[in-house]
Structures are given as C-alpha cells and as structure tokens.
Design an enzyme around this catalytic site. Sequence first.
Site, PDB file in Angstrom:
ATOM      1  N   SER A  28      24.964 -58.345  12.807  1.00 29.00           N
ATOM      2  CA  SER A  28      26.245 -58.260  13.507  1.00 29.00           C
ATOM      3  C   SER A  28      27.032 -59.533  13.208  1.00 29.00           C
ATOM      4  O   SER A  28      26.534 -60.636  13.429  1.00 29.00           O
ATOM      5  CB  SER A  28      25.957 -58.122  15.001  1.00 29.00           C
ATOM      6  OG  SER A  28      27.151 -58.084  15.739  1.00 29.00           O
ATOM      7  N   LYS A  40      27.647 -55.164  10.352  1.00 28.46           N
ATOM      8  CA  LYS A  40      28.511 -54.719  11.465  1.00 28.46           C
ATOM      9  C   LYS A  40      29.526 -55.816  11.734  1.00 28.46           C
ATOM     10  O   LYS A  40      29.156 -56.973  11.931  1.00 28.46           O
ATOM     11  CB  LYS A  40      27.628 -54.454  12.691  1.00 28.46           C
ATOM     12  CG  LYS A  40      28.310 -54.533  14.046  1.00 28.46           C
ATOM     13  CD  LYS A  40      27.425 -53.931  15.119  1.00 28.46           C
ATOM     14  CE  LYS A  40      27.483 -54.684  16.427  1.00 28.46           C
ATOM     15  NZ  LYS A  40      26.623 -54.092  17.471  1.00 28.46           N
ATOM     16  N   LEU A  41      30.799 -55.433  11.703  1.00 29.64           N
ATOM     17  CA  LEU A  41      31.862 -56.397  11.981  1.00 29.64           C
ATOM     18  C   LEU A  41      32.346 -56.213  13.404  1.00 29.64           C
ATOM     19  O   LEU A  41      32.662 -55.088  13.823  1.00 29.64           O
ATOM     20  CB  LEU A  41      33.051 -56.179  11.038  1.00 29.64           C
ATOM     21  CG  LEU A  41      32.790 -56.263   9.533  1.00 29.64           C
ATOM     22  CD1 LEU A  41      34.112 -56.086   8.779  1.00 29.64           C
ATOM     23  CD2 LEU A  41      32.127 -57.584   9.171  1.00 29.64           C
ATOM     24  N   LYS A  42      32.425 -57.303  14.144  1.00 30.61           N
ATOM     25  CA  LYS A  42      33.041 -57.243  15.465  1.00 30.61           C
ATOM     26  C   LYS A  42      34.547 -57.148  15.261  1.00 30.61           C
ATOM     27  O   LYS A  42      35.102 -57.864  14.404  1.00 30.61           O
ATOM     28  CB  LYS A  42      32.702 -58.518  16.242  1.00 30.61           C
ATOM     29  CG  LYS A  42      31.232 -58.587  16.646  1.00 30.61           C
ATOM     30  CD  LYS A  42      30.939 -57.552  17.722  1.00 30.61           C
ATOM     31  CE  LYS A  42      29.578 -57.741  18.340  1.00 30.61           C
ATOM     32  NZ  LYS A  42      29.308 -56.764  19.395  1.00 30.61           N
ATOM     33  N   ASN A  54      33.479 -53.450  21.364  1.00 34.10           N
ATOM     34  CA  ASN A  54      33.127 -53.894  22.720  1.00 34.10           C
ATOM     35  C   ASN A  54      34.248 -53.585  23.724  1.00 34.10           C
ATOM     36  O   ASN A  54      34.695 -54.473  24.452  1.00 34.10           O
ATOM     37  CB  ASN A  54      32.778 -55.382  22.753  1.00 34.10           C
ATOM     38  CG  ASN A  54      31.438 -55.686  22.110  1.00 34.10           C
ATOM     39  OD1 ASN A  54      31.386 -56.262  21.019  1.00 34.10           O
ATOM     40  ND2 ASN A  54      30.349 -55.276  22.740  1.00 34.10           N
ATOM     41  N   GLU A  58      31.769 -48.519  17.008  1.00 37.05           N
ATOM     42  CA  GLU A  58      30.971 -48.658  18.225  1.00 37.05           C
ATOM     43  C   GLU A  58      31.873 -49.034  19.403  1.00 37.05           C
ATOM     44  O   GLU A  58      32.674 -49.967  19.302  1.00 37.05           O
ATOM     45  CB  GLU A  58      29.923 -49.762  17.961  1.00 37.05           C
ATOM     46  CG  GLU A  58      28.944 -50.016  19.087  1.00 37.05           C
ATOM     47  CD  GLU A  58      27.921 -51.101  18.686  1.00 37.05           C
ATOM     48  OE1 GLU A  58      27.785 -51.416  17.474  1.00 37.05           O
ATOM     49  OE2 GLU A  58      27.278 -51.637  19.596  1.00 37.05           O
ATOM     50  N   ASP A 113      27.816 -47.701  23.035  1.00 38.37           N
ATOM     51  CA  ASP A 113      26.894 -48.765  23.418  1.00 38.37           C
ATOM     52  C   ASP A 113      27.025 -48.937  24.940  1.00 38.37           C
ATOM     53  O   ASP A 113      26.278 -48.303  25.713  1.00 38.37           O
ATOM     54  CB  ASP A 113      27.268 -50.047  22.641  1.00 38.37           C
ATOM     55  CG  ASP A 113      26.528 -51.305  23.085  1.00 38.37           C
ATOM     56  OD1 ASP A 113      25.753 -51.238  24.043  1.00 38.37           O
ATOM     57  OD2 ASP A 113      26.741 -52.381  22.487  1.00 38.37           O
ATOM     58  N   LYS A 170      19.965 -49.852  23.786  1.00 37.57           N
ATOM     59  CA  LYS A 170      19.536 -51.199  24.180  1.00 37.57           C
ATOM     60  C   LYS A 170      18.704 -51.043  25.438  1.00 37.57           C
ATOM     61  O   LYS A 170      19.229 -50.585  26.472  1.00 37.57           O
ATOM     62  CB  LYS A 170      20.743 -52.081  24.495  1.00 37.57           C
ATOM     63  CG  LYS A 170      21.534 -52.549  23.298  1.00 37.57           C
ATOM     64  CD  LYS A 170      22.703 -53.410  23.731  1.00 37.57           C
ATOM     65  CE  LYS A 170      23.552 -53.799  22.540  1.00 37.57           C
ATOM     66  NZ  LYS A 170      24.875 -54.311  22.958  1.00 37.57           N
ATOM     67  N   GLY A 174      21.206 -54.995  19.891  1.00 39.81           N
ATOM     68  CA  GLY A 174      20.637 -56.323  20.136  1.00 39.81           C
ATOM     69  C   GLY A 174      21.470 -57.076  21.152  1.00 39.81           C
ATOM     70  O   GLY A 174      22.666 -56.808  21.309  1.00 39.81           O
TER      71      GLY A 174
HETATM   72  O1  SMG Z   1      21.194 -59.366  18.841  1.00 38.45           O
HETATM   73  O2  SMG Z   1      22.038 -59.059  16.873  1.00 38.45           O
HETATM   74  C1  SMG Z   1      22.147 -59.144  18.098  1.00 38.45           C
HETATM   75  C2  SMG Z   1      23.525 -58.984  18.711  1.00 38.45           C
HETATM   76  C3  SMG Z   1      24.216 -57.777  18.232  1.00 38.45           C
HETATM   77  O3  SMG Z   1      26.551 -57.472  18.329  1.00 38.45           O
HETATM   78  C4  SMG Z   1      25.523 -57.515  18.955  1.00 38.45           C
HETATM   79  N1  SMG Z   1      25.460 -57.297  20.279  1.00 38.45           N
HETATM   80  O4  SMG Z   1      27.886 -55.113  21.711  1.00 38.45           O
HETATM   81  O5  SMG Z   1      26.322 -54.717  20.356  1.00 38.45           O
HETATM   82  C5  SMG Z   1      26.949 -55.527  21.041  1.00 38.45           C
HETATM   83  C6  SMG Z   1      26.616 -57.002  21.084  1.00 38.45           C
HETATM   84  C7  SMG Z   1      26.366 -57.457  22.491  1.00 38.45           C
HETATM   85  C8  SMG Z   1      26.104 -58.899  22.654  1.00 38.45           C
HETATM   86  S1  SMG Z   1      27.435 -59.851  22.152  1.00 38.45           S
HETATM   87  C9  SMG Z   1      27.292 -61.429  22.761  1.00 38.45           C
HETATM   88 MG    MG Z   2      27.932 -53.140  20.840  1.00 39.47          MG
END
Ligand code: SMG
Ligand code: MG
Length: 370
Positions: free
Chosen positions: A135, A161-163, A191, A214, A239, A263, A291
């Site tokens: 991520s 995965k790009l935020k 998110n 996502e 998610d 999760k 994660g």
């Molecule tokens: O553990 O690799 C990891 C984090 C992956 O992007 C990730 N998690 O929304 O999926 C999600 C985020 C939640 C935590 S962001 C601080």
């Molecule tokens: Mg997510």
Amino acid sequence: MKIEGLELRWASLPLVGAFRTSFGSESRRDLLLLRLVTDQAEGWSECVAMAAPVYSPEYLDGAAHVIEHVLFPEAAALSDPDVHAVSCAMQRFHGHQMAKAALETSFLDAELRALDLSLARYLGGAVDRVASGVSVGIMDTIPQLLDAVAGYLDQGYVRIKLKIEPGWDVEPVRAVRERFGDEVPLQVDANTAYTVGDARQLAKLDPFDLLLIEQPLPEDDLLGHAQLAKLVRTPICLDESITSAKVAADAITLGACSIVNIKPGRVGGYLESRRVHDVCQAHGVPVWCGGMLETGIGRAANLALASLPGFTLPGDTSASDRYFHRDVTEPFTLENGHVRVPTGPGIGVTPVPEILRELTTETRWLPANG
Ligand code: SMG
Ligand code: MG
C-alpha cells in the site's frame, strides 16, 4: 484451560517513512499487545486500532479500556473459557470489534498452542506462502510517488495499491501506468473520501484497468456504493463498510461491492473473518487480506488467514521492513513477491523479549480473579 491473567502492553514504533491516507498522516505505530497467561500456554495478540479514531470509531486507549473493564472480566468469569465461549460471551456488547478481535485472538493463540496446532491449519489454510501487495501512501509530488513504486516493484511486490483522495486520483494512476505499464496489478484505496456525486470523477479511472477501487464512499453508504457500481466500470471493493459476515452478505446482495477486503480487527476476529470469507466464497466474490500496519504479531495471524482458498487477490501482507526498521518479532520477509505463512503452533511467532522491552512504554497486569 485455566486463565491466570492478561497483560496489556503499550509500545510505540517509528515507521520507516510517513504514511499518508485521505484521513491523515502517520509517522509512528502506537501498539497495544495482549499476552494471555493460562495454565497451559500463553496467547499473544495485537489490537489494530489506531491511536486516534480516524480509520474507524475505535482507538487504542478506548480499546484497552473496554478490554480491561468489560471484555476480559466477562471472559475470565467463564467456567470453560475456550475461544468460542469467549467469542459468544462478548456478543452481548455492541461494537468494539478491534478490542474483541484482540482479546479473542489471545485466547485462540493460547488454545492452539496448547493443542500444538497452527492458526493456518485451524482456519483451513491451503497454501504455505501468500502473494503480497504493498500500500503506497499519498505523496507530495508524482516523481516521489514513482520513485516509491519503483522501489517496491524492485523488491518484488506483486501488486501496488495507491492511496487516493480528491485531487490525488487520476493523475497518480495515469503516471504509474505510463511509467510501469499496463501489466502491473494496480488498485486504489480512497478510505471513504468521496461521495456518490463524484461518480464522474471516479469513472475517469476506468481506462486504467484497475483491479478495484477500495472504499470510495463513507462506511455506512452501502446504497451509494451500489449506485456507484452502476456508474463506474472498475470493480468496487469494500473495506471500512464490512464489519461482519452479515454486512458482507447484505453488501453483496445489494450490489455494493464485487470484492471484499477482510481485516480481522474490523470484523471482530479470525472466527468472524472466516465466516466473511465463507459468505464471499459462496457468492463467488474474491477476498483479500487487508492490513493495519501490524507488527509481526498481527501480521503472522493475517498470513494464516490469507492462506485460505478464497483469498485469490494479493493482500496488504507486506514484509516487516515495509513499515518498520525493526519488528517486534523476527521479521517477515518478501521472497519472490510472497510471504511465508507461519507453521508453528498458534500464530507461530512471539515477540523478541529484548526488542519488546526496549519499545514498551507501559504494561498492566489484569489478574483473572481481579
Ligand atoms: O498494513 O499494509 C498495511 C496497511 C495497508 O493501506 C493499508 N491500510 O484502509 O486499507 C486501509 C489502510 C488502513 C490503515 S491506514 C493508516
Ligand atoms: Mg482500505
């Protein structure tokens, strides 16, 4: 199994670099680790809540409070506290999935260690290593992002995965596609940063052939996701919205998603995670393991879950060095884009005592008969 007590342990780990999402930037991972002591074995777990309630309503100190004052007293009062009894006993309390998941996992780990059975075997894992994605946070500039992605691809991660957030969506995706090509498995995670009114903007991602988008909309907006799914071609994955197997079934039936991120913390534990997996598998909906910047303790258990047959997409199950210079357990490493599923009893790992001692900021012992 006779319960002697539960140790709550707070620690804090610097991240290798700041991790920015649509809800904020993190430069440390504050931790709450649980160690359940029984007459037969010890059970370890990690609470995945963040320090502040920005990903979900839970936060670490709130989780510690509800574990200490509500959940653990209930579990410790059971005459035969096996993991299923503990899980059932916690059901009368609303919410607090991450706190419940942490406590349940400590019981599960202790019980499986006493039985000499690995979590992966217990859950029905089918493989000994899982394909791992990474991520990638929101960055200040596109060149910075491209450097980060290049580094992860060099390390062998099999999916990126790009935020994203409004203002950082189409351009970063376009830049990654132009630089690294159409073959790289690529997905985005918002998110909850958009509304259904942003459908046109999100549809601009369609030409880039993403695996999924996502959680584009707020967690309680299943209907909005179902509407959005009709307006964009990219598959929608949920998610934050998926808090139980029941919600997963509802979301699938409504057409709100065609892929699910599982999760364990978000759904209340590994037992419920398996039920989410089973519901999705029955509907032909692929799942993958999310994660929460876990240390080796949480990562080990996630890898066991990700070895179930319905996990057909690479997870956010990166190697330890994606987030930490030094993990609290022996580090998990990437081997040809995969991370090994632990085979030892229970979650298969324990913290390295010296590292744990160094990182710990506070501990509290809760006696079972307290
Ligand atoms: O553990 O690799 C990891 C984090 C992956 O992007 C990730 N998690 O929304 O999926 C999600 C985020 C939640 C935590 S962001 C601080
Ligand atoms: Mg997510």
